[in-house]
Scaffold this motif. Sequence first.
Motif, PDB file in Angstrom:
ATOM      1  N   PRO A  22       0.830  -1.201   0.000  1.00  0.00           N
ATOM      2  CA  PRO A  22       0.000   0.000   0.000  1.00  0.00           C
ATOM      3  C   PRO A  22       0.867   1.255   0.000  1.00  0.00           C
ATOM      4  O   PRO A  22       1.981   1.251   0.524  1.00  0.00           O
ATOM      5  CB  PRO A  22      -0.791  -0.089   1.297  1.00  0.00           C
ATOM      6  N   LEU A  23       0.336   2.298  -0.586  1.00  0.00           N
ATOM      7  CA  LEU A  23       1.017   3.586  -0.567  1.00  0.00           C
ATOM      8  C   LEU A  23       1.112   4.046   0.876  1.00  0.00           C
ATOM      9  O   LEU A  23       0.160   3.925   1.638  1.00  0.00           O
ATOM     10  CB  LEU A  23       0.231   4.598  -1.398  1.00  0.00           C
ATOM     11  N   GLY A  24       2.260   4.562   1.257  1.00  0.00           N
ATOM     12  CA  GLY A  24       2.452   5.038   2.621  1.00  0.00           C
ATOM     13  C   GLY A  24       3.296   6.290   2.650  1.00  0.00           C
ATOM     14  O   GLY A  24       3.779   6.769   1.624  1.00  0.00           O
ATOM     15  N   LEU A  25       3.463   6.806   3.842  1.00  0.00           N
ATOM     16  CA  LEU A  25       4.296   7.978   4.066  1.00  0.00           C
ATOM     17  C   LEU A  25       5.447   7.582   4.979  1.00  0.00           C
ATOM     18  O   LEU A  25       5.267   6.776   5.891  1.00  0.00           O
ATOM     19  CB  LEU A  25       3.466   9.101   4.703  1.00  0.00           C
ATOM     20  N   THR A  26       6.625   8.148   4.728  1.00  0.00           N
ATOM     21  CA  THR A  26       7.790   7.768   5.519  1.00  0.00           C
ATOM     22  C   THR A  26       8.174   8.795   6.564  1.00  0.00           C
ATOM     23  O   THR A  26       8.553   8.434   7.674  1.00  0.00           O
ATOM     24  CB  THR A  26       9.014   7.509   4.618  1.00  0.00           C
ATOM     25  N   LEU A  70      -1.133  16.089  13.608  1.00  0.00           N
ATOM     26  CA  LEU A  70      -0.627  14.861  12.993  1.00  0.00           C
ATOM     27  C   LEU A  70      -0.280  13.826  14.063  1.00  0.00           C
ATOM     28  O   LEU A  70      -0.638  12.656  13.948  1.00  0.00           O
ATOM     29  CB  LEU A  70       0.589  15.157  12.115  1.00  0.00           C
ATOM     30  N   LYS A  71       0.370  14.271  15.105  1.00  0.00           N
ATOM     31  CA  LYS A  71       0.776  13.355  16.180  1.00  0.00           C
ATOM     32  C   LYS A  71      -0.419  12.781  16.926  1.00  0.00           C
ATOM     33  O   LYS A  71      -0.413  11.622  17.338  1.00  0.00           O
ATOM     34  CB  LYS A  71       1.710  14.086  17.155  1.00  0.00           C
ATOM     35  N   PHE A  92      -4.674   8.379  10.631  1.00  0.00           N
ATOM     36  CA  PHE A  92      -5.774   8.436   9.671  1.00  0.00           C
ATOM     37  C   PHE A  92      -5.220   8.402   8.246  1.00  0.00           C
ATOM     38  O   PHE A  92      -5.726   7.661   7.395  1.00  0.00           O
ATOM     39  CB  PHE A  92      -6.619   9.696   9.866  1.00  0.00           C
ATOM     40  N   LEU A  93      -4.205   9.209   7.965  1.00  0.00           N
ATOM     41  CA  LEU A  93      -3.635   9.257   6.616  1.00  0.00           C
ATOM     42  C   LEU A  93      -3.039   7.917   6.214  1.00  0.00           C
ATOM     43  O   LEU A  93      -3.224   7.458   5.088  1.00  0.00           O
ATOM     44  CB  LEU A  93      -2.593  10.374   6.514  1.00  0.00           C
ATOM     45  N   ALA A  94      -2.327   7.274   7.119  1.00  0.00           N
ATOM     46  CA  ALA A  94      -1.737   5.961   6.820  1.00  0.00           C
ATOM     47  C   ALA A  94      -2.828   4.951   6.476  1.00  0.00           C
ATOM     48  O   ALA A  94      -2.719   4.206   5.487  1.00  0.00           O
ATOM     49  CB  ALA A  94      -0.901   5.477   7.998  1.00  0.00           C
ATOM     50  N   ASP A  95      -3.888   4.928   7.271  1.00  0.00           N
ATOM     51  CA  ASP A  95      -5.002   4.006   7.018  1.00  0.00           C
ATOM     52  C   ASP A  95      -5.717   4.351   5.708  1.00  0.00           C
ATOM     53  O   ASP A  95      -6.079   3.463   4.940  1.00  0.00           O
ATOM     54  CB  ASP A  95      -6.007   4.042   8.173  1.00  0.00           C
ATOM     55  N   ILE A 109      -7.046   3.208   0.020  1.00  0.00           N
ATOM     56  CA  ILE A 109      -7.095   3.625  -1.386  1.00  0.00           C
ATOM     57  C   ILE A 109      -6.389   2.604  -2.264  1.00  0.00           C
ATOM     58  O   ILE A 109      -6.926   2.163  -3.276  1.00  0.00           O
ATOM     59  CB  ILE A 109      -6.469   5.030  -1.557  1.00  0.00           C
ATOM     60  N   THR A 110      -5.174   2.219  -1.884  1.00  0.00           N
ATOM     61  CA  THR A 110      -4.421   1.242  -2.673  1.00  0.00           C
ATOM     62  C   THR A 110      -5.165  -0.083  -2.758  1.00  0.00           C
ATOM     63  O   THR A 110      -5.253  -0.689  -3.821  1.00  0.00           O
ATOM     64  CB  THR A 110      -3.012   1.021  -2.077  1.00  0.00           C
TER      65      THR A 110
END
Length: 159
Positions: free
Chosen positions: A21-25, A99-100, A106-109, A114-115
């Motif tokens: 899945p698309l993620g953020l690092t 964000l913390k 929420f964004l990660a999920d 979406i992916t």
Amino acid sequence: MNTFAPAATDSHPTTSAYPNPLGLTSVLSGSLPPSLGTLTAPDLYQVDAVFDRRPQSEEVAALHSLETLNALSAAGYPSVTLHVSDRRLEIKNTNLDQLKRGLATFLADHLAAITEEIQKARASAQSRLASAAEAEGSRAAAIATKAEQITFIRTSTTP
């Protein structure tokens, strides 16, 4: 088993082209407002986060969609907007504390969902294409068999 698998391209990768899945690092700290931590720091600002891979065009469209805005609002982030810029996600009208406290999760999920939806849609489309190709092959074989049964034999005639 589905043996039909079109070649992957940048605009139409196969379902397995991006197995994860698309993620953020991470957050690009250099893009944060220089006044953070001071009395003049803004309450809300843009936070740039780095994707773990290049987003697919369908993922970008989903992130820019009304559905994503509605999901953000329903999750308690009505002022947050998202914009994809190459390998960065611009998270606008937020802050590091938000964000913390949950927006990052929420964004990660949301990115993973979406992916997953895109992969399901592609698998379904590939399955439909494979079924259609199989049906067409069966139809063509049946017609060929019928055609092979036709013989052109002269009847006996007296000259």
